[in-house]
Design a protein around this motif. Structure first.
Motif, PDB file in Angstrom:
ATOM      1  N   GLU A 214       0.810  -1.219   0.000  1.00 21.25           N
ATOM      2  CA  GLU A 214       0.000   0.000   0.000  1.00 21.25           C
ATOM      3  C   GLU A 214       0.844   1.271   0.000  1.00 21.25           C
ATOM      4  O   GLU A 214       0.291   2.372   0.009  1.00 21.25           O
ATOM      5  CB  GLU A 214      -0.926   0.011   1.219  1.00 21.25           C
ATOM      6  CG  GLU A 214      -1.968  -1.101   1.195  1.00 21.25           C
ATOM      7  CD  GLU A 214      -2.957  -0.982   2.334  1.00 21.25           C
ATOM      8  OE1 GLU A 214      -2.808  -0.035   3.146  1.00 21.25           O
ATOM      9  OE2 GLU A 214      -3.873  -1.819   2.417  1.00 21.25           O
ATOM     10  N   ASN A 215       2.151   1.143  -0.010  1.00 21.18           N
ATOM     11  CA  ASN A 215       3.015   2.323  -0.022  1.00 21.18           C
ATOM     12  C   ASN A 215       4.158   2.105  -1.024  1.00 21.18           C
ATOM     13  O   ASN A 215       5.200   1.548  -0.669  1.00 21.18           O
ATOM     14  CB  ASN A 215       3.579   2.598   1.373  1.00 21.18           C
ATOM     15  CG  ASN A 215       4.246   3.957   1.461  1.00 21.18           C
ATOM     16  OD1 ASN A 215       4.038   4.807   0.595  1.00 21.18           O
ATOM     17  ND2 ASN A 215       5.068   4.155   2.495  1.00 21.18           N
ATOM     18  N   PRO A 216       3.962   2.454  -2.274  1.00 20.86           N
ATOM     19  CA  PRO A 216       2.770   3.095  -2.854  1.00 20.86           C
ATOM     20  C   PRO A 216       1.642   2.091  -3.069  1.00 20.86           C
ATOM     21  O   PRO A 216       1.890   0.881  -3.103  1.00 20.86           O
ATOM     22  CB  PRO A 216       3.294   3.636  -4.182  1.00 20.86           C
ATOM     23  CG  PRO A 216       4.378   2.684  -4.556  1.00 20.86           C
ATOM     24  CD  PRO A 216       5.026   2.268  -3.269  1.00 20.86           C
ATOM     25  N   PRO A 217       0.410   2.560  -3.243  1.00 19.16           N
ATOM     26  CA  PRO A 217      -0.719   1.646  -3.434  1.00 19.16           C
ATOM     27  C   PRO A 217      -0.545   0.792  -4.686  1.00 19.16           C
ATOM     28  O   PRO A 217      -0.192   1.302  -5.753  1.00 19.16           O
ATOM     29  CB  PRO A 217      -1.920   2.596  -3.567  1.00 19.16           C
ATOM     30  CG  PRO A 217      -1.480   3.863  -2.923  1.00 19.16           C
ATOM     31  CD  PRO A 217      -0.014   3.969  -3.184  1.00 19.16           C
ATOM     32  N   TRP A 218      -0.810  -0.498  -4.551  1.00 16.57           N
ATOM     33  CA  TRP A 218      -0.592  -1.426  -5.663  1.00 16.57           C
ATOM     34  C   TRP A 218      -1.562  -1.181  -6.812  1.00 16.57           C
ATOM     35  O   TRP A 218      -1.236  -1.454  -7.973  1.00 16.57           O
ATOM     36  CB  TRP A 218      -0.732  -2.866  -5.168  1.00 16.57           C
ATOM     37  CG  TRP A 218      -2.093  -3.192  -4.620  1.00 16.57           C
ATOM     38  CD1 TRP A 218      -2.516  -3.046  -3.339  1.00 16.57           C
ATOM     39  CD2 TRP A 218      -3.207  -3.707  -5.356  1.00 16.57           C
ATOM     40  NE1 TRP A 218      -3.835  -3.431  -3.213  1.00 16.57           N
ATOM     41  CE2 TRP A 218      -4.276  -3.847  -4.440  1.00 16.57           C
ATOM     42  CE3 TRP A 218      -3.415  -4.064  -6.686  1.00 16.57           C
ATOM     43  CZ2 TRP A 218      -5.529  -4.322  -4.812  1.00 16.57           C
ATOM     44  CZ3 TRP A 218      -4.654  -4.544  -7.070  1.00 16.57           C
ATOM     45  CH2 TRP A 218      -5.699  -4.674  -6.141  1.00 16.57           C
TER      46      TRP A 218
END
Length: 321
Positions: A214-218
């Motif tokens: 989620e970091n970055p969002p997939w």
């Protein structure tokens, strides 16, 4: 499948809320029930016809697209579902004969509606009428979709997404099942297939408690938005909360609706006349076969009777001698 145009058939929530069925007085719950019922018919008939899942997915998407243009009050859901299966089988290069589709839907109707399980005579006028209605409805589907039959279901994106995310193997089947269930909703006419695929992957991961980056969002890597993914999950959750669907007769005329009569072209009238002529020819052929069969049976009886009399006369002559 032959691609004829780009996939651009998407509607807004306002357009779906003002669908032709709503304008004809059909409420949202009834429309949702009939959509699910029609998709269930497409899925079940595809299994009975031994069609691949791609054909059933194409048929269900065509079904939703058609009822975004036409009302359930004008076109019977059973006829449209049958024509969608028949058309999808040809689009996906797994064609089935009209006779096979008609027989399968006839058997399903008898079983679902608790009708007597009777044999559908291929020489009867009922079969000829069903075949004509199948062809006419297929032409209406092609007309309303503008002959744009390019369909891209979310299934083709799921293996790629899961491979990139390096998820466990059991997640693939769950995501595939969710993608199949998503076809029973209007998600296919609201969002692109990439978004629906992201939604089912997200829902499957939440169900199996598999963490995703989620970091970055997939989902950014697959052109998805969090709000759209949440909407896909919400629609699927609502689908699973609904009871088993039943057929609701809302069509104005069970044989030929007003829209069908109004939109029937000159070519369809010719098709109907040809079907009537063929029905007469088939009827005469069946009568000839019946006459020949009766004549052969009478000849066999006469021959057996003659042989019996001959044996009896021989026995009497032997005793007298």
């Amino acid at each position: 499948m032959i691609y004829t145009a780009i996939d651009t058939f998407y509607l807004t929530d306002e357009q779906l809320a003002n669908s032709p069925s709503r304008k004809d007085g059909i409420d949202e719950a009834t429309e949702t029930t009939l959509r699910i019922y029609g998709c269930d018919l497409v899925q079940e008939s595809g299994i009975l016809l031994r069609l691949p899942q791609a054909v059933m997915a194409t048929g269900q998407i065509l079904f939703h697209r058609f009822y975004c243009k036409k009302s359930f009050a004008g076109f019977d859901v059973k006829k449209v579902a049958a024509s969608c299966v028949w058309l999808a089988s040809k689009l996906e290069e797994n064609p089935r004969k009209a006779r096979q589709v008609i027989i399968v839907f006839h058997r399903m109707e008898c079983r679902k509606e608790n009708f007597p399980m009777e044999h559908l005579n291929l020489c009867s006028k009922k079969y000829v009428d069903l075949k004509m209605e199948l062809r006419v409805t297929e032409r209406h589907i092609l007309k309303e979709t503008g002959f744009i039959c390019h369909v891209e279901p979310p299934h083709k994106f799921i293996p790629t997404y899961l491979a990139i995310l390096e998820t466990p193997p059991e997640l693939r089947q769950e995501a595939w099942n969710l993608a199949n269930d998503s076809l029973r909703t209007t998600l296919c006419v609201r969002f692109k297939s990439e978004v629906v695929a992201c939604g089912v992957v997200y829902a499957a991961a939440r169900r199996f408690q598999v963490p995703l980056p989620e970091n970055p969002p997939w989902w950014k890597a697959f052109d998805g938005e969090k709000s759209e993914i949440d909407e896909v999950c919400r629609v699927l959750a609502h689908l699973y909360s609904l009871p088993k669907t039943q057929y609701i007769p809302v069509c104005k005329d069970s044989r030929m609706s007003d829209d069908e009569s109004k939109d029937m072209t000159k070519e369809e009238h010719v098709l109907k006349s040809k079907s009537d002529c063929r029905s007469e020819v088939i009827g005469e052929t069946c009568k000839d076969k019946d006459r020949n069969r009766d004549r052969n049976r009478k000849r066999d009886r006469d021959r057996d009777m003659y042989r019996t009399k001959s044996r009896d006369s021989d026995r009497r002559g032997y005793k007298h001698f």
